[in-house]
Every structure is written in structure tokens, then in C-alpha cells.
Design an enzyme around this catalytic site. Sequence first.
Site, PDB file in Angstrom:
ATOM      1  N   SER A 100       1.017  -1.446   0.114  1.00 11.23           N
ATOM      2  CA  SER A 100       0.264   0.032   0.316  1.00 11.23           C
ATOM      3  C   SER A 100       1.025   1.188   0.785  1.00 11.23           C
ATOM      4  CB  SER A 100      -0.966   0.293   1.287  1.00 11.23           C
ATOM      5  OG  SER A 100      -1.717   0.560   1.176  1.00 11.23           O
ATOM      6  N   ASP A 241      -1.893   6.556  -3.744  1.00  7.30           N
ATOM      7  CA  ASP A 241      -1.343   5.597  -2.870  1.00  7.30           C
ATOM      8  C   ASP A 241      -1.120   4.264  -3.597  1.00  7.30           C
ATOM      9  OD1 ASP A 241      -3.739   3.589  -2.346  1.00  7.30           O
ATOM     10  OD2 ASP A 241      -3.158   2.919  -0.381  1.00  7.30           O
ATOM     11  N   ASP A 243      -1.361   1.631  -3.671  1.00  7.75           N
ATOM     12  CA  ASP A 243      -2.197  -0.658  -4.244  1.00  7.75           C
ATOM     13  C   ASP A 243      -3.608   0.867  -4.985  1.00  7.75           C
ATOM     14  OD1 ASP A 243      -3.026   0.573  -1.688  1.00  7.75           O
ATOM     15  OD2 ASP A 243      -3.322  -1.499  -1.587  1.00  7.75           O
ATOM     16  N   ASP A 245      -6.053   2.104  -3.489  1.00 13.53           N
ATOM     17  CA  ASP A 245      -7.441   1.758  -2.538  1.00 13.53           C
ATOM     18  C   ASP A 245      -8.000   3.455  -2.241  1.00 13.53           C
ATOM     19  OD1 ASP A 245      -5.727   1.349  -0.512  1.00 13.53           O
ATOM     20  OD2 ASP A 245      -6.581   0.042   0.127  1.00 13.53           O
TER      21      ASP A 245
END
Length: 455
Positions: A100, A241, A243, A245
Site C-alpha cells: 500500500s 497511494d 495500491d 485503494d
Amino acid sequence: MQTTKFQKRLFGTNGVRGIVGKDLPPELVVTIGEAFGTMRKGCIAVGRDTRTSGDTLVKAIKSGLLATGCDVVDCGILPTPALQYIIKGRFAGGVMITASHNPPEYNGVKIIEADGTEMGDEETLKLEQLIFDLSFSPKPWEHVGHEVNAPHLIRKYIKSIINHFPHKIGSGMTVVVDPGSGPACLTSPHILTGMGCRVLTLHGVPDGTFPGRLPEPSSQGLKGLAELVVSSGAAFGIAHDGDADRAVFVDENGQFIEENEEFTLVASYICHQEKGAVVTPVSTSLMVEKVVKNEGCTITYTPVGSIYVARTMRSLIENGNTVVFGGEGNGGLIFPRHQFCRDGGMTAAMMVYILASTGEHLSSLVRRIPKRTIIKDKVTTSRGAEVLESLKKEYSYDLLDLTDGVKILREDSWALVRVSGTEPIIRIIVDADSYDYSKEFHEEVMAFIHKITDK
Ligand code: MG
């Protein structure tokens, strides 16, 4: 309804995380694959972010899954919410290799259930037990799994978001996208172009060394984005960010929008359109509750962690309630009509929709949000549990919310003290309606904490 946090040993709030070559060896990832493959039979989708260690760890997780008889579909590089969307209703589960927002040297493993949500605490404890006991069910040669590559599945996610909104609603709007060299390079520019926007990208080539900025989209790292928004006359800029999400924004003047304000702005728009519950952790600013209640909607608080928000949203709906929106005050927003997970691509698209349908500048929408002062602090101590117990006694005359840690509620202000599950620290957040009171409340709580930790 109370959502309880369980004490996990290996998995934190966001799966397993560690520094590659130090505390996240491929052998551990193989065992996670073997354990998950032992628990869930059938076809498992795997994916990864752009980190340099992604290839190694994807191969490790696939090895464990295939050895225990699961078939594997490798979706390649894609955002976590894209993998979650692909899994929902099509696979027995999934695994995302990502760290992440952590720096490039980190990587991690996130387990996804068949319904597209992250694995809950109870199942994670069972998974951990299998890992610690090395209790796997390896299959003989004629029953090991098969693997196929399916990088094209990412298009289903892109299309589903575009189709969620009126055709070409973003026509005439310029947007700058900063995927930060992460997997959103492959999604957000296409989503926004598909909605009719003119899209400029910054750090738009997938690169696990993150040469342009770190995977955490902090306001300091987004100077380039702010400059490009202003010089191109864009309606807004968006950054993800590592990843994707999460999504954060800068307005048309290049001003960074604090994430609680972002949550409030979207909540305000959605709650104006439809009535129901908004779900968010106890750490989210009171500005959200004020706006949501003002629109005739309700607010439900959960422990900190998107998994608790997503699962509470689902269970409220299963119990006959209407849930219109959820998420966290960190740019991780959940749109229940799309899926029950934080979704950066959907958040980007929603901002286009809000600006196109209101015809307003982003800065004017932000100006209408009630102003709050938020102070975040932390104390390094191994006496977290003792601090919480003492706080409960000391503040027993105040209204307390014990959903996660101790939250002291006062008129128009609160202070939250939580113990980290992974490090010897306690985190303190104060949210107040004035700068002066936030300082006073913060000093009061810190003085009490230090009285215990400095004993
Ligand atoms: Mg993330």
C-alpha cells in the site's frame, strides 16, 4: 451493533507487511499460500502492485496455492480494489501482493474473500493457526493446481466504474492524475478519459522504485501535482497511494484537501441525494457527522480499519438498513453501490461526477465544510493497556466511546487514545471546533498519559 477486534499475531489491520530481504521472506509467503489454499478450495485470483519485489512474492504465493490444489488466475499489476472487483462472485478468493502506502523496500500480503472483501478477523485467526502449525493439505502430482494469466480482467473494473456514471459526464473537464508510479497508472487515467475528461498524468509509468514520489500521497509529495493543476487550468488533481485503494485531491488552485474534508465533501453530496447510514471509524472528524446529520442521514462508528467499516456496512444492509456511503478520513472511500472496499478509482470518478453535476469549483465546495482543528500525536510506550484502563477511570464523568481504545466525548470535541496492535506506541487524536480548545484538550490528555508512562 459492536464489531470486536481480535488479537492477530502475523496479520495487522492491512494484512502481512514487512521489509523485503529482512522480515518478509518468500518462504513465509509460500506458507501463507499453502494455508489459504488449504482453507479455500477452487480458483484464486492473484495480483500485485508495482513494487520491485512483486514478482518474487507473487510466484511464492502462487506456489503455495498451486501445491494445495487451487487453480490460480494471475491478474498481473492492478490496484487492490480492481482485484477485489474481479474476485467478487467469480473466484473462491484472492491474494494481493502489496504494501500500500509503505516505502519501496516494503511489501505485503492481503487476503481477499470470495465476496471481494478483505478477510475478517475470525477467518484470519484460523489462517494464522494453520501457518503457525504448518498444517497444510499438499496435493499429489495429479491434483496440483493450474495457472493462467489474465491481465485483461483489469478492463472489467475500468468499465464498471465508467458505466456507473452518466455517459461522458466529464466532457470539457481537465483532470491531472498522479498515480505515483503505482498500479493506478493502468486504471485511473483510463477511467477518467472514459468519462470524457481531458487527462494529464504525472508519475504515470509503473515503476516499483517510485522515482517521482513515495507511495504515501502526502501533501508535501504532491507539489508537482499542484503545479501542473494550476498551470494546465485543471478542475482538480488526484493522487493515489501505492495500491490505489485511496485517493486524495488538490483543488483548482493547487490546494491540498485534507482527507477528512474530502470524506465530508463526498458524504455531503451523497447524503443530499439519498438517505441512509454513513459508516466510518471512531477516528474520523466530527465534521462528517455534522454534515451527514444535517442532511437527515445517520452515522455509525466502527473500530479503526477499513475492514471493520466494510463489514459493518454489509451487516447493516443484511439487517434491512440502507447504507449510502462509508470510509475513512484518510482518502479511503467506500461506495456500497459499487463494492464494499476502499476504491481510489471510484473516488476519482465520483469527484468528476460531483463537480460536473453541481457546476461548482472544488475550492467552493470545500469552503462550505465546517472547519475543525485536528491534532495527531503519539507516545512510545509498552504500557498502552494500563494507559487505557487509567483513562477510563479518570474520565468516567465524561461521555466515553470504547469502540476502539478510549474516546472522550465533549460538547463539539473529542479525544481518542488507541494502542497500536503492531508497535509499542499509543496514538492520540484530538478533534475540536477551535484551535485554542484543541490545544487545551490535547495538553490535558497528554499530561495525563505522561503521568502514567513516566512513572
Ligand atoms: Mg492502500
